[in-house]
Write a protein that holds these residues in place. Structure first.
Motif, mmCIF file in Angstrom:
data_model
loop_
_atom_site.group_PDB
_atom_site.id
_atom_site.type_symbol
_atom_site.label_atom_id
_atom_site.label_comp_id
_atom_site.label_asym_id
_atom_site.label_seq_id
_atom_site.Cartn_x
_atom_site.Cartn_y
_atom_site.Cartn_z
ATOM 1 N N ARG A 22 12.553 62.369 78.498
ATOM 2 C CA ARG A 22 14.010 62.399 79.168
ATOM 3 C C ARG A 22 13.586 62.277 80.388
ATOM 4 O O ARG A 22 14.226 60.741 81.087
ATOM 5 C CB ARG A 22 15.243 62.942 78.773
ATOM 6 N N SER A 23 12.972 62.792 81.452
ATOM 7 C CA SER A 23 12.471 62.754 82.310
ATOM 8 C C SER A 23 11.287 61.130 82.600
ATOM 9 O O SER A 23 11.619 60.145 83.450
ATOM 10 C CB SER A 23 11.580 63.386 83.023
ATOM 11 N N ILE A 24 10.644 61.745 81.692
ATOM 12 C CA ILE A 24 9.726 59.710 81.684
ATOM 13 C C ILE A 24 10.363 58.896 81.186
ATOM 14 O O ILE A 24 9.905 57.670 81.920
ATOM 15 C CB ILE A 24 8.726 60.495 80.195
ATOM 16 N N CYS A 25 11.640 58.596 80.951
ATOM 17 C CA CYS A 25 12.086 58.032 79.899
ATOM 18 C C CYS A 25 13.308 57.160 81.244
ATOM 19 O O CYS A 25 13.050 55.814 81.603
ATOM 20 C CB CYS A 25 13.320 57.749 78.703
ATOM 21 N N ALA A 26 13.760 58.099 82.118
ATOM 22 C CA ALA A 26 14.765 57.899 82.790
ATOM 23 C C ALA A 26 13.319 57.703 84.162
ATOM 24 O O ALA A 26 14.212 56.631 85.158
ATOM 25 C CB ALA A 26 15.417 59.072 83.095
ATOM 26 N N LEU A 27 11.964 58.076 84.622
ATOM 27 C CA LEU A 27 11.284 57.188 85.567
ATOM 28 C C LEU A 27 10.744 55.796 84.906
ATOM 29 O O LEU A 27 11.320 54.874 85.784
ATOM 30 C CB LEU A 27 9.912 58.038 86.108
ATOM 31 N N GLY A 28 10.616 55.280 83.552
ATOM 32 C CA GLY A 28 10.660 53.895 83.132
ATOM 33 C C GLY A 28 11.748 52.974 84.048
ATOM 34 O O GLY A 28 11.390 52.610 83.785
#
Length: 215
Positions: A29-35
């Protein structure tokens, strides 16, 4: 809606026996948020402020529906892929409109000043955090009521916690937040009539009015 979902997420992993997988889901979820922070604002600018808010909330609602329908199968086992996808959709959706959050209130203030001649723009910005804090209070308290409604059974000794009515729990976790967001989307779609062009016009006219006063 967002606070109910946020407050219940950990319960899902706990009662389905997949608590050790929550870290993986949160990392994804954090990686998707960063993207989303990298591409979301650009997409939002193309959609316009109102379009970005409606699109963002619609994606958030979609994430809630995915969690409700697919994160738990008929055998009561967790579908971690579906849960993670739903979480990623919910988290990423915010970055379509968050860059404009203050502007929605500023535009209302500019519109009010333009139409009435009374300058309440500062008040428009002041009340910006009120809905969020009310949502924190209501959503946070509803978490307790919702897990009671779903029949939460606390752990005893080595026994893991569980819900007597997992269908209710999944409704509260995914469906009810989605419904809340859909209602908010309809309100904005119907009642928030300011376009970006009009907002820019009102802001410019008000600036010229202020400049005239100082002269």
């Amino acid at each position: 809606g967002t606070q109910i979902y946020t407050g219940l997420t950990a319960h899902f992993f706990r009662v389905t026996g997949t608590f050790s997988s929550m870290t993986i889901a949160l990392t994804a979820r954090s990686i998707c948020a960063l993207g989303a922070t990298l591409v979301g604002p650009a997409i939002g600018r193309k959609l316009g402020k109102k379009g970005a808010l409606i699109c963002g909330w619609s994606v958030y609602a979609l994430g809630g529906v995915v969690i409700w329908l697919f994160a738990l199968n008929s055998a009561g086992q967790a579908n971690l892929i579906a849960m993670t996808v739903g979480m990623c959709l919910c988290e990423s959706a915010r970055y379509l409109y968050m860059v404009f959050m203050a502007n929605y209130y500023l535009d209302c203030g500019e519109y009010g000043y333009y139409t009435t001649g009374i300058d309440n723009r500062t008040m428009a910005v002041t009340v910006m955090n009120w809905p969020t804090k009310i949502g924190f209070a209501l959503g946070g308290s509803l978490v307790g009521f919702s897990i009671s409604w779903a029949g939460y059974v606390a752990p005893v000794g080595t026994a893991a916690p569980y819900f007597q009515y997992m269908d209710r729990f999944m409704m509260v976790l995914g469906l009810i937040p989605a419904i809340c967001v859909v209602v908010a989307t309809v309100i904005i779609l119907v009642l928030y009539k300011l376009t970006d062009k009009e907002a820019a016009h009102y802001a410019k006219a008000n600036a010229e009015r202020e400049a005239g006063k100082t002269v």
